[in-house]
Design a protein around this motif. Sequence first.
Motif, PDB file in Angstrom:
ATOM      1  N   VAL A  55       0.798  -1.236   0.000  1.00  0.00           N
ATOM      2  CA  VAL A  55       0.000   0.000   0.000  1.00  0.00           C
ATOM      3  C   VAL A  55       0.826   1.281   0.000  1.00  0.00           C
ATOM      4  O   VAL A  55       0.280   2.362  -0.137  1.00  0.00           O
ATOM      5  CB  VAL A  55      -0.976   0.039   1.203  1.00  0.00           C
ATOM      6  N   GLY A  56       2.121   1.167   0.204  1.00  0.00           N
ATOM      7  CA  GLY A  56       2.968   2.357   0.224  1.00  0.00           C
ATOM      8  C   GLY A  56       3.514   2.624   1.610  1.00  0.00           C
ATOM      9  O   GLY A  56       2.878   2.340   2.626  1.00  0.00           O
ATOM     10  N   LYS A  57       4.696   3.193   1.620  1.00  0.00           N
ATOM     11  CA  LYS A  57       5.452   3.426   2.850  1.00  0.00           C
ATOM     12  C   LYS A  57       4.743   4.354   3.834  1.00  0.00           C
ATOM     13  O   LYS A  57       4.919   4.245   5.039  1.00  0.00           O
ATOM     14  CB  LYS A  57       6.797   4.012   2.451  1.00  0.00           C
ATOM     15  N   ASP A  58       3.921   5.279   3.337  1.00  0.00           N
ATOM     16  CA  ASP A  58       3.220   6.211   4.221  1.00  0.00           C
ATOM     17  C   ASP A  58       2.332   5.494   5.234  1.00  0.00           C
ATOM     18  O   ASP A  58       2.039   6.037   6.297  1.00  0.00           O
ATOM     19  CB  ASP A  58       2.362   7.187   3.420  1.00  0.00           C
ATOM     20  N   ALA A  59       1.916   4.290   4.909  1.00  0.00           N
ATOM     21  CA  ALA A  59       1.057   3.526   5.816  1.00  0.00           C
ATOM     22  C   ALA A  59       1.752   3.271   7.148  1.00  0.00           C
ATOM     23  O   ALA A  59       1.094   3.217   8.192  1.00  0.00           O
ATOM     24  CB  ALA A  59       0.645   2.203   5.179  1.00  0.00           C
ATOM     25  N   VAL A  60       3.073   3.153   7.145  1.00  0.00           N
ATOM     26  CA  VAL A  60       3.810   2.923   8.387  1.00  0.00           C
ATOM     27  C   VAL A  60       3.590   4.090   9.347  1.00  0.00           C
ATOM     28  O   VAL A  60       3.257   3.900  10.509  1.00  0.00           O
ATOM     29  CB  VAL A  60       5.323   2.726   8.117  1.00  0.00           C
ATOM     30  N   GLY A  61       3.755   5.294   8.840  1.00  0.00           N
ATOM     31  CA  GLY A  61       3.547   6.481   9.669  1.00  0.00           C
ATOM     32  C   GLY A  61       2.123   6.576  10.177  1.00  0.00           C
ATOM     33  O   GLY A  61       1.888   6.935  11.333  1.00  0.00           O
ATOM     34  N   ARG A  62       1.173   6.240   9.327  1.00  0.00           N
ATOM     35  CA  ARG A  62      -0.234   6.298   9.752  1.00  0.00           C
ATOM     36  C   ARG A  62      -0.530   5.272  10.847  1.00  0.00           C
ATOM     37  O   ARG A  62      -1.277   5.555  11.780  1.00  0.00           O
ATOM     38  CB  ARG A  62      -1.145   6.094   8.555  1.00  0.00           C
ATOM     39  N   VAL A  63       0.044   4.094  10.715  1.00  0.00           N
ATOM     40  CA  VAL A  63      -0.169   3.058  11.731  1.00  0.00           C
ATOM     41  C   VAL A  63       0.462   3.492  13.059  1.00  0.00           C
ATOM     42  O   VAL A  63      -0.164   3.379  14.119  1.00  0.00           O
ATOM     43  CB  VAL A  63       0.382   1.691  11.264  1.00  0.00           C
ATOM     44  N   LEU A  64       1.686   4.003  13.007  1.00  0.00           N
ATOM     45  CA  LEU A  64       2.350   4.455  14.242  1.00  0.00           C
ATOM     46  C   LEU A  64       1.599   5.610  14.891  1.00  0.00           C
ATOM     47  O   LEU A  64       1.411   5.632  16.104  1.00  0.00           O
ATOM     48  CB  LEU A  64       3.796   4.862  13.952  1.00  0.00           C
ATOM     49  N   LEU A  65       1.146   6.568  14.083  1.00  0.00           N
ATOM     50  CA  LEU A  65       0.396   7.702  14.623  1.00  0.00           C
ATOM     51  C   LEU A  65      -0.931   7.244  15.221  1.00  0.00           C
ATOM     52  O   LEU A  65      -1.314   7.673  16.305  1.00  0.00           O
ATOM     53  CB  LEU A  65       0.156   8.760  13.549  1.00  0.00           C
ATOM     54  N   SER A  66      -1.605   6.354  14.550  1.00  0.00           N
ATOM     55  CA  SER A  66      -2.868   5.822  15.051  1.00  0.00           C
ATOM     56  C   SER A  66      -2.663   5.084  16.376  1.00  0.00           C
ATOM     57  O   SER A  66      -3.446   5.232  17.320  1.00  0.00           O
ATOM     58  CB  SER A  66      -3.479   4.873  14.011  1.00  0.00           C
ATOM     59  N   LEU A  67      -1.591   4.318  16.451  1.00  0.00           N
ATOM     60  CA  LEU A  67      -1.277   3.596  17.689  1.00  0.00           C
ATOM     61  C   LEU A  67      -0.989   4.580  18.816  1.00  0.00           C
ATOM     62  O   LEU A  67      -1.500   4.426  19.934  1.00  0.00           O
ATOM     63  CB  LEU A  67      -0.081   2.669  17.464  1.00  0.00           C
ATOM     64  N   LEU A  68      -0.220   5.615  18.528  1.00  0.00           N
ATOM     65  CA  LEU A  68       0.067   6.645  19.530  1.00  0.00           C
ATOM     66  C   LEU A  68      -1.227   7.291  20.022  1.00  0.00           C
ATOM     67  O   LEU A  68      -1.436   7.433  21.224  1.00  0.00           O
ATOM     68  CB  LEU A  68       1.000   7.708  18.943  1.00  0.00           C
ATOM     69  N   GLN A  69      -2.098   7.637  19.104  1.00  0.00           N
ATOM     70  CA  GLN A  69      -3.363   8.271  19.484  1.00  0.00           C
ATOM     71  C   GLN A  69      -4.214   7.343  20.336  1.00  0.00           C
ATOM     72  O   GLN A  69      -4.819   7.770  21.323  1.00  0.00           O
ATOM     73  CB  GLN A  69      -4.125   8.718  18.235  1.00  0.00           C
ATOM     74  N   TYR A  70      -4.260   6.074  19.983  1.00  0.00           N
ATOM     75  CA  TYR A  70      -5.033   5.111  20.763  1.00  0.00           C
ATOM     76  C   TYR A  70      -4.496   5.004  22.191  1.00  0.00           C
ATOM     77  O   TYR A  70      -5.254   5.022  23.165  1.00  0.00           O
ATOM     78  CB  TYR A  70      -5.033   3.732  20.097  1.00  0.00           C
ATOM     79  N   LEU A  71      -3.181   4.908  22.318  1.00  0.00           N
ATOM     80  CA  LEU A  71      -2.578   4.797  23.645  1.00  0.00           C
ATOM     81  C   LEU A  71      -2.864   6.043  24.476  1.00  0.00           C
ATOM     82  O   LEU A  71      -3.170   5.947  25.672  1.00  0.00           O
ATOM     83  CB  LEU A  71      -1.073   4.563  23.523  1.00  0.00           C
ATOM     84  N   LEU A  72      -2.804   7.203  23.844  1.00  0.00           N
ATOM     85  CA  LEU A  72      -3.105   8.446  24.560  1.00  0.00           C
ATOM     86  C   LEU A  72      -4.567   8.504  24.994  1.00  0.00           C
ATOM     87  O   LEU A  72      -4.870   8.960  26.098  1.00  0.00           O
ATOM     88  CB  LEU A  72      -2.759   9.658  23.699  1.00  0.00           C
ATOM     89  N   ILE A  73      -5.445   8.036  24.150  1.00  0.00           N
ATOM     90  CA  ILE A  73      -6.874   8.008  24.507  1.00  0.00           C
ATOM     91  C   ILE A  73      -7.091   7.080  25.699  1.00  0.00           C
ATOM     92  O   ILE A  73      -7.794   7.426  26.638  1.00  0.00           O
ATOM     93  CB  ILE A  73      -7.743   7.581  23.308  1.00  0.00           C
ATOM     94  N   ARG A  74      -6.470   5.912  25.685  1.00  0.00           N
ATOM     95  CA  ARG A  74      -6.605   4.986  26.829  1.00  0.00           C
ATOM     96  C   ARG A  74      -6.064   5.629  28.099  1.00  0.00           C
ATOM     97  O   ARG A  74      -6.636   5.466  29.171  1.00  0.00           O
ATOM     98  CB  ARG A  74      -5.887   3.664  26.563  1.00  0.00           C
ATOM     99  N   TYR A  75      -4.977   6.330  27.964  1.00  0.00           N
ATOM    100  CA  TYR A  75      -4.406   7.000  29.128  1.00  0.00           C
ATOM    101  C   TYR A  75      -5.364   8.074  29.643  1.00  0.00           C
ATOM    102  O   TYR A  75      -5.655   8.132  30.837  1.00  0.00           O
ATOM    103  CB  TYR A  75      -3.042   7.613  28.780  1.00  0.00           C
ATOM    104  N   ARG A  76      -5.844   8.917  28.762  1.00  0.00           N
ATOM    105  CA  ARG A  76      -6.697  10.039  29.174  1.00  0.00           C
ATOM    106  C   ARG A  76      -8.059   9.559  29.675  1.00  0.00           C
ATOM    107  O   ARG A  76      -8.571  10.077  30.651  1.00  0.00           O
ATOM    108  CB  ARG A  76      -6.894  11.021  28.012  1.00  0.00           C
ATOM    109  N   ARG A  77      -8.638   8.590  29.001  1.00  0.00           N
ATOM    110  CA  ARG A  77      -9.980   8.142  29.353  1.00  0.00           C
ATOM    111  C   ARG A  77     -10.002   7.241  30.574  1.00  0.00           C
ATOM    112  O   ARG A  77     -10.876   7.336  31.422  1.00  0.00           O
ATOM    113  CB  ARG A  77     -10.614   7.419  28.162  1.00  0.00           C
ATOM    114  N   PHE A  78      -9.039   6.331  30.660  1.00  0.00           N
ATOM    115  CA  PHE A  78      -9.081   5.320  31.714  1.00  0.00           C
ATOM    116  C   PHE A  78      -7.952   5.450  32.738  1.00  0.00           C
ATOM    117  O   PHE A  78      -7.872   4.643  33.657  1.00  0.00           O
ATOM    118  CB  PHE A  78      -9.023   3.914  31.100  1.00  0.00           C
TER     119      PHE A  78
END
Length: 179
Positions: A55-78
């Motif tokens: 799918v292209g190299k940019d997908a790596v950055g999107r996956v890492l950013l999405s993972l970071l955002q998810y972890l931050l949401i878990r931290y903030r919410r729970f």
Amino acid sequence: MEVKEAIMAILPELEELGEVDFEQYSPPYPNLLKAFLESGKKGLPEFERFTESTVGKDAVGRVLLSLLQYLLIRYRRFEDYSVVKPTIKVFLTLKGWLIENGLGKDWNRVLGSFIGYLVSMLPLIAEHEDKDIALAYTKLMENLTREASEKFDEDYYYELLERVNELKKKIMEKTNAQE
């Protein structure tokens, strides 16, 4: 597909991710993650090669950013402590990946957007970890916050740096008092 297994295949060195609840995580490119998991390959460089050929190299950055955002949401919410150290490590991994791939402007946006959340995690690290680990994370945040304050000449980042330095001082005072 087991999302946790796919994330662990991409970032096997981040063992702390094994403690994170990924049930609510909806990653970008779920089919890509599934295919990578099924390939049996491991590690970020392998994932990068795998995405580049699909799918292209940019997908790596999107996956890492999405993972970071998810972890931050878990931290903030729970207020889930299990995500604190992995969040910082994913943040650093994303930084390295962005800079390595010539995406410094994107790194600046990520740094400016998320450094405040990472600084807010420091008191928990100081509370849960031994003094050496707490100091190491605090010094890391000091460097990142200083980088942000130099790039974005705004009071907010200077205030964050001040908070980090105050916490560092408290940890060092506590350490000296215990010795």
